[in-house]
Enzyme design. Structure first.
Site, PDB file in Angstrom:
ATOM      1  N   ASP A  54      -2.181  -3.343   1.762  1.00 53.81           N
ATOM      2  CA  ASP A  54      -1.413  -4.089   0.757  1.00 53.81           C
ATOM      3  C   ASP A  54      -1.446  -5.591   1.011  1.00 53.81           C
ATOM      4  O   ASP A  54      -1.823  -6.381   0.134  1.00 53.81           O
ATOM      5  CB  ASP A  54       0.043  -3.602   0.734  1.00 53.81           C
ATOM      6  CG  ASP A  54       0.168  -2.151   0.301  1.00 53.81           C
ATOM      7  OD1 ASP A  54      -0.598  -1.734  -0.571  1.00 53.81           O
ATOM      8  OD2 ASP A  54       1.035  -1.445   0.841  1.00 53.81           O
TER       9      ASP A  54
ATOM     10  N   ARG B   4      12.453  -3.037   9.200  1.00 54.79           N
ATOM     11  CA  ARG B   4      12.347  -3.997   8.103  1.00 54.79           C
ATOM     12  C   ARG B   4      13.373  -5.143   8.189  1.00 54.79           C
ATOM     13  O   ARG B   4      13.025  -6.302   7.949  1.00 54.79           O
ATOM     14  CB  ARG B   4      12.478  -3.272   6.752  1.00 54.79           C
ATOM     15  CG  ARG B   4      11.354  -2.285   6.482  1.00 54.79           C
ATOM     16  CD  ARG B   4      10.001  -2.949   6.581  1.00 54.79           C
ATOM     17  NE  ARG B   4       8.904  -2.046   6.317  1.00 54.79           N
ATOM     18  CZ  ARG B   4       7.938  -1.768   7.185  1.00 54.79           C
ATOM     19  NH1 ARG B   4       7.954  -2.306   8.406  1.00 54.79           N
ATOM     20  NH2 ARG B   4       6.955  -0.957   6.862  1.00 54.79           N
TER      21      ARG B   4
ATOM     22  N   ASP C 226      11.117   0.354   1.110  1.00 53.44           N
ATOM     23  CA  ASP C 226      10.955  -0.888   1.860  1.00 53.44           C
ATOM     24  C   ASP C 226      11.206  -2.133   1.022  1.00 53.44           C
ATOM     25  O   ASP C 226      11.658  -3.159   1.536  1.00 53.44           O
ATOM     26  CB  ASP C 226       9.560  -0.951   2.485  1.00 53.44           C
ATOM     27  CG  ASP C 226       9.469  -0.150   3.774  1.00 53.44           C
ATOM     28  OD1 ASP C 226      10.526   0.240   4.303  1.00 53.44           O
ATOM     29  OD2 ASP C 226       8.354   0.083   4.255  1.00 53.44           O
TER      30      ASP C 226
ATOM     31  N   SER D 216      -1.144   6.352   3.906  1.00 53.12           N
ATOM     32  CA  SER D 216      -0.240   5.208   4.005  1.00 53.12           C
ATOM     33  C   SER D 216       0.518   5.369   5.314  1.00 53.12           C
ATOM     34  O   SER D 216       1.236   6.356   5.508  1.00 53.12           O
ATOM     35  CB  SER D 216       0.728   5.196   2.822  1.00 53.12           C
ATOM     36  OG  SER D 216       1.659   4.160   2.969  1.00 53.12           O
TER      37      SER D 216
END
Length: 408
Positions: A18, A98, A127, A179
């Site tokens: 990404d 995160r 996320d 992923s």
């Protein structure tokens, strides 16, 4: 903020699929803006190799690599473990990584005088919420760019095509296009064959597991370990004093070698959908187990039960990206109070994916062998139970008497 006004963007950068394509995309779609990449080192190890060269080559003006690993363990992982917080069995490996990364991204964005912060989270995932709530906590007026909510790209396959057209090197291909999220606590796998809930994870396939082995491939001989805690914090492993981070890293090796910490789960995402993922958390599984084992000795009944009840709320806050909230801080204060006497040692046996209790000791233990024994004792009068049961059962007795009268 209008696109034309955005001159400098700080990107939360992992170097994965990404964020690799986001740098050229930002420059193409935001007037060739300056892109400053920030990578938070939370223990993703080899994923950081060659990151600066890659970021610069794809258009970033610079890359910050911030070592957050000790802070990550001490200020995020350990408080969550002490709380006993699990989200539907998930040990929150991505969830609590995160906030610490986003917090540091904000600090650098302010330092650099950035106009916006960008992240590579999809519009389907959790996320995006975790990053943006943390950004709002420290820079409430900062403009946020989320390419997955803007661009025309619809899939990871199209991302790979974009990367190939722009000569962006990738460590994955269409066949290994899971992923993944990796840090020193865990590794997650999503996508490909795992999207079909009827498919068994390929634990024995070479290269699928990265932090350990399948229980089928684990040694036939068990591994014994001892862990020591002080006020709920791990301080020693196998009688060797170590930092919490180093304990986690060593537990990863021991747990991984014995097939510990695999979780295949269909979980309820914050955005409303169910998703299926496979998690590797070898050291985390051992740490949660050991801590809870010691608590069975040290916590009184009411505290243990209330703590268990509140652990669900704690886990939901972490999972939902609400780390920087008054409620999470208040719950942590409660947890810290409960941990004042969670000090002692536990012994565990690791064997083919199983964690087996092998002994626990604490100076603060509330367990009394003398009271609990089935043998003769001189401290417990069993006759006292008669009055206790009569009083405890009085509401049931009265209700039954009333019901009998009403039947007549």
């Amino acid at each position: 903020m209008e696109k034309k006004d955005i001159k400098k963007v700080v990107l939360a950068y992992s170097g994965g699929l990404d964020t690799s394509i986001i740098i050229p995309w930002l420059k193409e779609n935001y007037n060739n803006c300056e892109v400053i990449a920030v990578s938070g080192n939370v223990g993703q190890a080899d994923e950081l190799e060659g990151l600066e060269e890659k970021a610069i080559k794809t258009g970033a003006s610079k890359l910050y690599v911030e070592d957050l690993s000790d802070e990550f363990v001490e200020d995020y992982i350990i408080p969550t473990v002490k709380a006993g917080a699990l989200y539907e069995e998930y040990m929150l490996g991505t969830s609590f990584a995160r906030p610490i990364i986003a917090k540091r991204v904000v600090e650098i964005a302010k330092k650099e005088g950035a106009d916006a912060i960008c992240h590579g989270c999809t519009g389907k995932g959790n996320d995006q919420v975790r990053f943006e709530l943390a950004i709002k906590a420290f820079a409430p007026d900062m403009h946020i760019i989320a390419p997955w909510r803007e661009w025309s790209i619809k899939s990871r396959e199209e991302e790979i095509e974009y990367a190939e057209k722009h000569n962006i090197p990738l460590k994955i291909n269409r066949e290994t296009n899971y992923s993944k999220d990796k840090n020193l606590w865990h590794l997650s796998h999503e996508g490909l064959d795992l999207e079909d809930a009827g498919n068994e994870p390929q634990y024995e396939k070479k290269g699928f597991l990265e932090m350990g082995v399948s229980p089928l491939e684990a040694p036939d001989k068990p591994t014994y370990i001892t862990m020591e805690f002080e006020k709920g914090v791990p301080v020693a492993l196998n009688d060797k004093k170590m930092s919490p981070k180093n304990i986690v890293l060593e537990l990863n090796k021991l747990g991984g070698a014995n097939g510990i910490g695999l979780l295949d789960i269909v979980e309820n995402r914050l955005v409303g959908m169910k998703c299926r993922g496979v998690y590797e958390t070898p050291g985390g599984a051992i740490l949660y187990f050991a801590h809870k084992y010691l608590e069975t000795l040290c916590l009184d009944k009411m505290t243990a039960h209330k703590k268990q009840e509140l652990s669900v709320t704690f886990a939901e806050l972490v999972y939902n990206g609400q780390w920087f909230t008054p409620l999470r801080e208040a719950l942590s204060a409660f947890v810290d109070k409960t941990q004042e006497r969670v000090t002692g040692k536990v012994k565990l046996k690791l064997y083919k994916g199983n964690i087996i209790k092998a002994g626990a000791w604490s100076d603060y233990s509330l367990y009394s062998e003398e009271i609990a024994t089935f043998g003769e004792d001189h401290v417990y009068n069993q006759a006292d139970a008669t009055g206790f049961i009569n009083l405890f059962g009085l509401p049931i007795k009265v209700q039954a008497q009333v019901d009998e009268k009403l039947k007549k």
